[in-house]
Enzyme design. Structure first.
Site, PDB file in Angstrom:
ATOM      1  N   SER A 123       0.895  -1.248   0.102  1.00 35.11           N
ATOM      2  CA  SER A 123       0.030  -0.041  -0.027  1.00 35.11           C
ATOM      3  C   SER A 123       0.633   1.205  -0.389  1.00 35.11           C
ATOM      4  O   SER A 123       2.128   1.253   0.891  1.00 35.11           O
ATOM      5  CB  SER A 123      -1.198   0.070   0.919  1.00 35.11           C
ATOM      6  OG  SER A 123      -1.491  -0.796   1.293  1.00 35.11           O
ATOM      7  N   GLY A 128      -4.278   2.390  -2.983  1.00 32.04           N
ATOM      8  CA  GLY A 128      -4.687   0.685  -1.511  1.00 32.04           C
ATOM      9  C   GLY A 128      -5.816  -0.334  -2.575  1.00 32.04           C
ATOM     10  O   GLY A 128      -4.368  -1.303  -3.109  1.00 32.04           O
ATOM     11  N   SER A 129      -6.735  -0.174  -2.722  1.00 32.15           N
ATOM     12  CA  SER A 129      -7.182  -1.559  -3.136  1.00 32.15           C
ATOM     13  C   SER A 129      -6.957  -1.815  -4.835  1.00 32.15           C
ATOM     14  O   SER A 129      -6.583  -3.192  -5.247  1.00 32.15           O
ATOM     15  CB  SER A 129      -8.856  -1.530  -3.524  1.00 32.15           C
ATOM     16  OG  SER A 129      -9.613  -1.343  -2.120  1.00 32.15           O
ATOM     17  N   TRP A 153       1.094   2.091   5.849  1.00 31.07           N
ATOM     18  CA  TRP A 153      -0.051   1.298   6.674  1.00 31.07           C
ATOM     19  C   TRP A 153       1.057  -0.006   6.709  1.00 31.07           C
ATOM     20  O   TRP A 153       0.076  -0.865   7.052  1.00 31.07           O
ATOM     21  CB  TRP A 153      -1.301   1.144   6.193  1.00 31.07           C
ATOM     22  CG  TRP A 153      -1.670   2.342   5.634  1.00 31.07           C
ATOM     23  CD1 TRP A 153      -2.157   2.348   4.378  1.00 31.07           C
ATOM     24  CD2 TRP A 153      -2.341   3.157   6.610  1.00 31.07           C
ATOM     25  NE1 TRP A 153      -2.941   3.587   4.885  1.00 31.07           N
ATOM     26  CE2 TRP A 153      -2.857   4.108   5.792  1.00 31.07           C
ATOM     27  CE3 TRP A 153      -2.402   3.978   8.139  1.00 31.07           C
ATOM     28  CZ2 TRP A 153      -3.719   5.512   6.538  1.00 31.07           C
ATOM     29  CZ3 TRP A 153      -2.993   4.262   8.686  1.00 31.07           C
ATOM     30  CH2 TRP A 153      -3.622   5.683   7.348  1.00 31.07           C
ATOM     31  N   THR A 155       2.785  -2.876   8.336  1.00 31.48           N
ATOM     32  CA  THR A 155       2.396  -3.618   9.834  1.00 31.48           C
ATOM     33  C   THR A 155       3.663  -3.844  10.427  1.00 31.48           C
ATOM     34  O   THR A 155       4.705  -4.856   9.502  1.00 31.48           O
ATOM     35  CB  THR A 155       1.404  -4.823   9.690  1.00 31.48           C
ATOM     36  OG1 THR A 155      -0.149  -4.292   9.241  1.00 31.48           O
ATOM     37  CG2 THR A 155       0.898  -5.799  10.714  1.00 31.48           C
ATOM     38  N   ILE A 331     -23.311  -6.263  25.234  1.00 29.92           N
ATOM     39  CA  ILE A 331     -23.874  -6.948  25.910  1.00 29.92           C
ATOM     40  C   ILE A 331     -23.031  -6.491  27.492  1.00 29.92           C
ATOM     41  O   ILE A 331     -23.479  -6.461  28.449  1.00 29.92           O
ATOM     42  CB  ILE A 331     -23.913  -8.068  25.510  1.00 29.92           C
ATOM     43  CG1 ILE A 331     -24.418  -9.022  24.588  1.00 29.92           C
ATOM     44  CG2 ILE A 331     -23.798  -9.142  27.335  1.00 29.92           C
ATOM     45  CD1 ILE A 331     -24.156 -10.667  23.648  1.00 29.92           C
ATOM     46  N   GLU A 357      -6.318  -6.895   3.796  1.00 31.63           N
ATOM     47  CA  GLU A 357      -6.000  -8.419   2.282  1.00 31.63           C
ATOM     48  C   GLU A 357      -7.396  -8.404   1.237  1.00 31.63           C
ATOM     49  O   GLU A 357      -7.668  -9.291   1.565  1.00 31.63           O
ATOM     50  CB  GLU A 357      -6.021  -9.200   3.751  1.00 31.63           C
ATOM     51  CG  GLU A 357      -5.368  -9.219   4.991  1.00 31.63           C
ATOM     52  CD  GLU A 357      -3.744  -9.776   4.657  1.00 31.63           C
ATOM     53  OE1 GLU A 357      -3.078 -10.242   2.949  1.00 31.63           O
ATOM     54  OE2 GLU A 357      -2.451  -9.350   5.140  1.00 31.63           O
TER      55      GLU A 357
END
Ligand SMILES: Cc1cc2nc3c(=O)[nH]c(=O)nc-3n(C[C@H](O)[C@H](O)[C@H](O)COP(=O)(O)OP(=O)(O)OC[C@H]3O[C@@H](n4cnc5c(N)ncnc54)[C@H](O)[C@@H]3O)c2cc1C
Length: 391
Positions: A123, A128-129, A153, A155, A331, A357
């Site tokens: 990226s 991106g995509s 970005w 990781t 909850i 991904e």
């Protein structure tokens, strides 16, 4: 879980490790936006970072279910640590699949033992995509290739030793292995992410990095279609299982909380609308597990539809994880929004899973193609079998 006794035993071993080394500290990692070296070393010492790498190169040679079970247990404990397993093994897998003999012999043993950590750098700030649109330039410079561009970005980019970088040559997107100590390579931490906050994400700057020919991975032009494609296929697979881990953690926390807290004179678990949320989470858990197991079986068989099954598992698992984490926070009420209740962390982590991904929309676009093929009128579809459904 519907797996063999051998796989159940291996899962128990993974769970013992994650419950002892990772889960009790995951909130601290999240708060500090940091994965301690000791955790990475513990993963490496156990051989977990090399689990999918072939044994001949020092890896564990794990089958697809074993690899998935580890991703699920890591995801249950801490999605950041699971993302380390994901990106590291993506790099190793791309080398195992597309690297030359010399590249495999050089890199795979180092990655298998965790002596070197890998990161996946596709990226960019503006890409991106539409991965094939990478703008990082790679031009021959007589000594190899000269790379200029920005990767965003990434990781574990803050600590990785080697980056699988997709740049653009005259032939199109092309993959390179770029080592951290390459002159011109710098990294800048990206902080305050909503999820996988301990994943030590970075922007990677390539300001005139010379990369030797021997670090070109595969052929020029095949960087996205073949090299990143192979890496992303494994990445999607481990993310899908990691989402199963998130759902498991959310369901366990919610069942516990709903049994312990009372409102209107009765435990939350007696209120029908709370039970509805638990039932939906339970269904999502089982459906995710079955899709992950289906993908596992097809991957081990090297079946042509393994790719589609993996995309389906990732798509469903990540959307289910978002639903389950959202209901888990619901909850828990106000407590679910507060520090110290891991469902808050799972909520942010789950949302990231829908983006990385291949985003949910990209999977929806691709899955529709598979549906058009499989369900075209007149085409024979085999009846579902017990084996096919993983039971
Ligand atoms: C925490 C985190 C970690 C990451 N780690 C890595 C990493 O290690 N390495 C790496 O290379 N990248 C990494 N990424 C980047 C990630 O791969 C991209 O975010 C992802 O590919 C989506 O790209 P984008 O964010 O630029 O969104 P865009 O591509 O700009 O898309 C924006 C929105 O538009 C939608 N969209 C785009 N195209 C279409 C279409 N054709 N049809 C319908 N909808 C569409 C998308 O689904 C999305 O909802 C990471 C991202 C995050 C958040």
């Amino acid at each position: 879980m519907r797996v063999s006794a051998g796989h159940r035993a291996v899962r128990a071993e993974f769970r013992e490790f994650t419950d002892r080394v990772i889960a009790p500290y995951a909130e601290d990692f999240h708060r500090d936006q940091h994965t301690p070296d000791a955790v990475i070393k513990a993963l490496a010492d156990r051989g977990y970072l090399g689990l999918p790498i072939p044994e001949e190169f020092g890896g564990g040679g794990g089958d697809a279910v074993t690899v998935g079970l580890l991703a699920a247990e890591l995801g249950r404990a801490c999605s950041s640590v699971r993302s380390l397993f994901t990106v590291h093994t993506m790099v190793a897998h791309a080398i195992a699949r597309w690297g030359s003999g010399a590249q495999r012999r050089r890199w795979l043993p180092l990655l298998a033992t965790g002596e070197r950590i890998g990161a996946f750098a596709l990226s960019e700030p503006e890409v991106g995509s539409d991965a094939a649109g990478v703008t990082t330039r790679a031009v021959p410079d007589g000594r190899g290739w000269l790379l200029r561009g920005r990767k965003k970005w990434i990781t574990y980019g803050q600590i990785a030793d080697v980056f699988l970088v997709i740049g653009r040559t005259e032939q199109g997107p092309t993959a390179f292995l770029v080592e951290r100590d390459t002159e011109g390579l710098t990294t800048e931490p990206i902080t305050e992410l909503m999820g996988i906050r301990a994943s030590m994400t970075a922007e990677v700057r390539l300001d005139g990095c010379t990369v030797a020919d021997e670090n070109l991975l595969g052929r020029p032009g095949l960087g996205v279609s073949h090299i990143a494609g192979a890496a992303l296929d494994l990445g999607r697979y481990t993310v899908a299982w990691g989402c199963l881990g998130i759902i498991d953690a959310c369901l366990t926390a919610s069942v516990g909380y709903a049994g312990g807290r009372e409102q209107f004179g009765a435990p939350l678990k007696e209120h029908q609308l709370v039970r509805q949320m638990i039932s939906r989470m339970f269904t999502d858990h089982r459906a995710t597990e079955l899709l992950c197991l289906d993908a596992a079986r097809l991957r081990d068989e090297r079946a042509p539809d393994a790719l589609a099954a993996t995309s389906l598992a990732k798509y469903f698992a990540s959307t289910a994880a978002v639903r389950c984490a959202s209901d888990a926070v619901q909850i828990h009420g106000a407590n679910g929004c507060a520090a110290g209740y891991p469902v808050r962390r799972h909520y942010g982590d789950a949302k990231v899973m829908e983006i990385i991904e291949g985003s949910s929309q990209i999977h929806e676009v691709n899955l529709a193609e598979y549906a058009f093929q499989e369900f075209s009128p007149g085409r024979h579809r085999p009846a579902p079998t017990a084996e096919r459904s993983g039971i």
